[in-house]
Write a protein that holds these residues in place. Sequence first.
Motif, PDB file in Angstrom:
ATOM      1  N   THR A 147      15.322  52.851 -16.758  1.00  0.00           N
ATOM      2  CA  THR A 147      15.119  54.163 -16.147  1.00  0.00           C
ATOM      3  C   THR A 147      16.298  55.055 -16.520  1.00  0.00           C
ATOM      4  N   ASN A 163      10.962  57.201 -17.496  1.00  0.00           N
ATOM      5  CA  ASN A 163      10.509  55.819 -17.421  1.00  0.00           C
ATOM      6  C   ASN A 163      10.508  55.267 -18.840  1.00  0.00           C
ATOM      7  N   LEU A 187       8.289  56.293  -7.209  1.00  0.00           N
ATOM      8  CA  LEU A 187       9.586  56.310  -6.543  1.00  0.00           C
ATOM      9  C   LEU A 187       9.462  57.237  -5.343  1.00  0.00           C
ATOM     10  N   ASN A 237      14.595  55.157  -2.657  1.00  0.00           N
ATOM     11  CA  ASN A 237      15.404  55.167  -3.872  1.00  0.00           C
ATOM     12  C   ASN A 237      16.664  56.025  -3.823  1.00  0.00           C
ATOM     13  N   ASN A 293       6.957  62.920  -1.575  1.00  0.00           N
ATOM     14  CA  ASN A 293       6.968  61.455  -1.641  1.00  0.00           C
ATOM     15  C   ASN A 293       5.576  60.872  -1.512  1.00  0.00           C
ATOM     16  N   SER A 320      14.662  51.373  -9.237  1.00  0.00           N
ATOM     17  CA  SER A 320      13.949  50.149  -8.866  1.00  0.00           C
ATOM     18  C   SER A 320      12.699  49.863  -9.695  1.00  0.00           C
ATOM     19  N   LYS A 321      12.319  50.797 -10.549  1.00  0.00           N
ATOM     20  CA  LYS A 321      11.070  50.670 -11.316  1.00  0.00           C
ATOM     21  C   LYS A 321       9.910  50.360 -10.364  1.00  0.00           C
ATOM     22  N   ILE A 377       9.967  47.935  -5.375  1.00  0.00           N
ATOM     23  CA  ILE A 377      10.669  48.752  -4.386  1.00  0.00           C
ATOM     24  C   ILE A 377      11.824  48.015  -3.715  1.00  0.00           C
TER      25      ILE A 377
END
Length: 190
Positions: free
Chosen positions: A62, A92, A100, A105, A136, A169-170, A173
């Motif tokens: 990332t 990405n 995310l 994050n 979000n 965190s890709k 989570i």
Amino acid sequence: MKKCKIIPVILAAVLSLSVVGCSGKVNKTETSISHTPLINNEGTADTETIVSVGEEASVNDTAFVLNRVINSGEQPQEGGGTYYYFDVTIRNLTDITYNLNALNNFYVLTSDGNEYHFDVRTQLYAVNNIENYLPNPFEIPANGEVSGIIGGFVIPENTESLTVCFFPSKDDIHDKTNVIKVDVTSADIS
């Protein structure tokens, strides 16, 4: 018919209690700003990468850039503080699309050692008042990029420096092994 009328009232009460029950203090400060979630993220990561505002950090497939920090000037009706948002670019570097969010994050450290987390009140304000706001959760496309305004955070008034912390965190989570930290001075806050 009476059951159908009472169900929305019960649901509203449960939601109200869950919102009230989720707010709490991470660290005590002189103001009454609420901090959520009830955990501290500082010290969780095994590896810290420190960069400046506008500098790209590439960690865990990332790439992250904090372009600027925005002090909206908006204040909550209760608790004190000011709504802060982050203008970010996140790339990405994988073939997997993932989500995310500001709650999982991101967190903010202030020079007095307090930790601040996403506050839902700031999202309600931003959706109606901030152009290019990413509510979000926000999706990071495979081999793609997202740029926009995320957050926000209720930070004490007159804060002159802070550190924006991001967990790359890709698609996991729970992955908090790496954190990217960006030190922000008053010159970096618009």
